[in-house]
Design an enzyme around this catalytic site. Sequence first.
Site, PDB file in Angstrom:
ATOM      1  CB  CYS A 123      -5.568  75.763 -65.971  1.00  0.00           C
ATOM      2  SG  CYS A 123      -6.722  77.158 -66.112  1.00  0.00           S
ATOM      3  CB  CYS A 125      -5.926  80.003 -69.103  1.00  0.00           C
ATOM      4  SG  CYS A 125      -4.568  79.741 -67.955  1.00  0.00           S
ATOM      5  CB  CYS A 133      -9.567  79.170 -66.691  1.00  0.00           C
ATOM      6  SG  CYS A 133      -8.350  80.412 -66.208  1.00  0.00           S
ATOM      7  CE  LYS A 198      -6.165  81.296 -60.483  1.00  0.00           C
ATOM      8  NZ  LYS A 198      -5.848  80.455 -61.633  1.00  0.00           N
ATOM      9  NE  ARG A 208      -4.111  86.394 -65.638  1.00  0.00           N
ATOM     10  CZ  ARG A 208      -5.182  86.976 -65.156  1.00  0.00           C
ATOM     11  NH1 ARG A 208      -5.609  88.109 -65.687  1.00  0.00           N
ATOM     12  NH2 ARG A 208      -5.849  86.430 -64.161  1.00  0.00           N
ATOM     13  NE  ARG A 220      -7.161  83.944 -65.955  1.00  0.00           N
ATOM     14  CZ  ARG A 220      -6.973  83.760 -67.262  1.00  0.00           C
ATOM     15  NH1 ARG A 220      -7.998  83.644 -68.074  1.00  0.00           N
ATOM     16  NH2 ARG A 220      -5.740  83.696 -67.749  1.00  0.00           N
ATOM     17  CD  GLU A 236     -15.183  78.633 -54.428  1.00  0.00           C
ATOM     18  OE1 GLU A 236     -14.915  77.464 -54.776  1.00  0.00           O
ATOM     19  OE2 GLU A 236     -15.758  79.437 -55.181  1.00  0.00           O
ATOM     20  CE  LYS A 251      -2.631  81.483 -58.731  1.00  0.00           C
ATOM     21  NZ  LYS A 251      -2.853  80.737 -59.920  1.00  0.00           N
ATOM     22  CB  SER A 277       3.840  85.919 -61.398  1.00  0.00           C
ATOM     23  OG  SER A 277       2.513  86.378 -61.576  1.00  0.00           O
ATOM     24  CE1 TYR A 316       6.570  81.164 -60.998  1.00  0.00           C
ATOM     25  CE2 TYR A 316       5.408  82.536 -59.403  1.00  0.00           C
ATOM     26  CZ  TYR A 316       5.396  81.731 -60.521  1.00  0.00           C
ATOM     27  OH  TYR A 316       4.211  81.488 -61.178  1.00  0.00           O
TER      28      TYR A 316
HETATM   29  C1  PBG Z   1      -3.913  79.478 -64.590  1.00  0.00           C
HETATM   30  C2  PBG Z   1      -3.047  79.986 -63.516  1.00  0.00           C
HETATM   31  C3  PBG Z   1      -2.717  81.317 -63.211  1.00  0.00           C
HETATM   32  C4  PBG Z   1      -1.752  81.251 -62.217  1.00  0.00           C
HETATM   33  C5  PBG Z   1      -1.570  79.913 -61.907  1.00  0.00           C
HETATM   34  N1  PBG Z   1      -2.401  79.147 -62.695  1.00  0.00           N
HETATM   35  C6  PBG Z   1      -3.099  82.573 -63.849  1.00  0.00           C
HETATM   36  C7  PBG Z   1      -4.467  83.068 -63.843  1.00  0.00           C
HETATM   37  O1  PBG Z   1      -5.378  82.545 -63.223  1.00  0.00           O
HETATM   38  O2  PBG Z   1      -4.653  84.078 -64.533  1.00  0.00           O
HETATM   39  C8  PBG Z   1      -1.019  82.434 -61.625  1.00  0.00           C
HETATM   40  C9  PBG Z   1       0.284  82.117 -60.993  1.00  0.00           C
HETATM   41  C10 PBG Z   1       1.160  83.292 -60.775  1.00  0.00           C
HETATM   42  O3  PBG Z   1       0.754  84.467 -60.957  1.00  0.00           O
HETATM   43  O4  PBG Z   1       2.308  83.063 -60.415  1.00  0.00           O
HETATM   44  N2  PBG Z   1      -5.232  79.476 -64.412  1.00  0.00           N
END
Ligand code: PBG
Length: 325
Positions: A123, A125, A133, A198, A208, A220, A236, A251, A277, A316
């Site tokens: 990615c 970002c 991204c 996603k 982030r 986003r 998708e 996700k 996260s 995690y």
């Molecule tokens: C990057 C990305 C993100 C996550 C994984 N890859 C963040 C986003 O899209 O803002 C999030 C993973 C997480 O929250 O643990 N594009």
Amino acid sequence: MPETDPFFRGRRLRNSAWQRDMVRETHLAPWDLVQPYFVVEDDTEAKREIPSMPGQYQLGREALLRELEEPVRQGLKAIVLFGVPVHKDEQASGASHPEGVIQKAVQRIKKEYPELITITDVCLCEYTSHGHCGLVQNGSVVNDPTLERLADTALSHAQAGADMVAPSDMMDGRVAAIRSRLEASGFVQTPILSYAVKYASAFYGPFRDAAQSAPEFGDRRTYQMDPGNKREALREARADIAEGADILMVKPAQPYLDVLQALNADVEHPLAAYQVSGEYSMLKASERMGWLDGTQVALESLTGIKRAGADIILSYFTTELLPHL
Ligand code: PBG
């Protein structure tokens, strides 16, 4: 209650641990789990806890190598890497640099732990000065010019030794762009784990902070999915399959178990789910407050995600749970 009653028969298989183990439909095992890591390049010995993700760190390369020792001994099979570079620019040039933070980390990891499956997040970002991204022109993210940069990035990861690449950017056509670049360069065997489904989720908040990748303007929602949509997830997924994805990811995980289950019923490809996260931080916060048993809720959440249809779970909690599996 007569012994012939069906409910009583259920009990007969719940009265002791061996009975429960024997008939349990969903077992978690080390092969199901992938631990994410955040790698920094400024200080190779650094280990800084991420305030909103207790127990997770930004790690310098050497710190990461040491951090892996114990989990690998305990059965860790796979990791996914996120880079936190010092230098960011409009073109995200650090993302594909052969000496970039991820590329150097992958080389070191595969040298020290050749068996450890090393997946890289693809990615822009973390590498763009604006935090989006994709590339930005006139204030908006432009799809097609971004595809080149993503393909460059994925190829540089494969060249560094990554076992699998995981595009998370959500640009249209990126799986095809990455697949054709990999093939043209001889990496025909590198699988693509696509973040196919996603959602534009508030559960990414702590990530982030960890990856220092919050967008500087806007959000986003133009390229990530609307949380209200489920049929779109199938579209998708099918598009990514057609483009050559090997594994499809949903996700976040827990708020989207219905989506995972729908995909499981509808597509034959292996499925991954990312317990993101915010999902981790919620449970950790409750554990810290003494409100929930952290280990038990983590095991139960991951079991639910697997039961809903995930073959692979990015979590995690992985390293923490290895001794309990
Ligand atoms: C990057 C990305 C993100 C996550 C994984 N890859 C963040 C986003 O899209 O803002 C999030 C993973 C997480 O929250 O643990 N594009």
